[in-house]
Enzyme design. Sequence first.
Site: not given
Ligand code: GRF
Length: 209
Positions: A15, A112
């Site tokens: 997160g 993404h």
């Molecule tokens: C991020 O790289 C986002 O783009 C992808 O999942 C990852 C989540 O990372 N959809 P985090 O849990 O917010 O650190």
Amino acid sequence: MEIKLTLGVFASGNGSNCKAIQKAIDDGKLGARIGLIISNTREAGVLRFAKERNIPSAYLSSSEFSRIEDFHSKVLATLQENSVDFIILAGYMKKVGHPILDVYRNRVLNIHPALLPAFGGKGLYGEKVHAAVLAYGAKISGVTIHLVDSEYDHGAVVMQRAIDVKSEDTAETLAERVLELEHETYHKAIQLFVEDKVQVIDRIVRIKP
Ligand code: GRF
């Protein structure tokens, strides 16, 4: 800043994007509040963060429901109990069901870690995205923030930001730089909705001046 949107954040893991959104709120850069955090992972870091910050949170996984309809109803009821009017996917590894997309039409965003439509779709998540960018020899990569529809990484693009891929990059170093860019960018895309600047016409997003 005046609070104009109550966000429901869906996240499966650490997160860090959710935390960056909260930081933008704390820094007065985003006119919203996080009203609810939902995770499909019981031990997710994002749920610990919710507890630390006293943000209402719920562990909700379809695997705990025998009927998918009951899962969707529970998610919708939890969103509504917490007055969520906009959904933010931040590393949520599941599809959002139709009943939820219908209620929150054009009000669900995803981030993404590449420039869609390249290097996206089913199976392309986490470091696999960056490994695919490097294997292809792409010279730029970046971040795409898009509205969510029923296909993975498919809805209308709201914002994109690019960075150079360096010849010495590994999937890990590229992931690190892209994640930093994600943290700088996501709240800016959400703020466009706060300011009611987003128009969706025939699947294309136009940003009002
Ligand atoms: C991020 O790289 C986002 O783009 C992808 O999942 C990852 C989540 O990372 N959809 P985090 O849990 O917010 O650190």
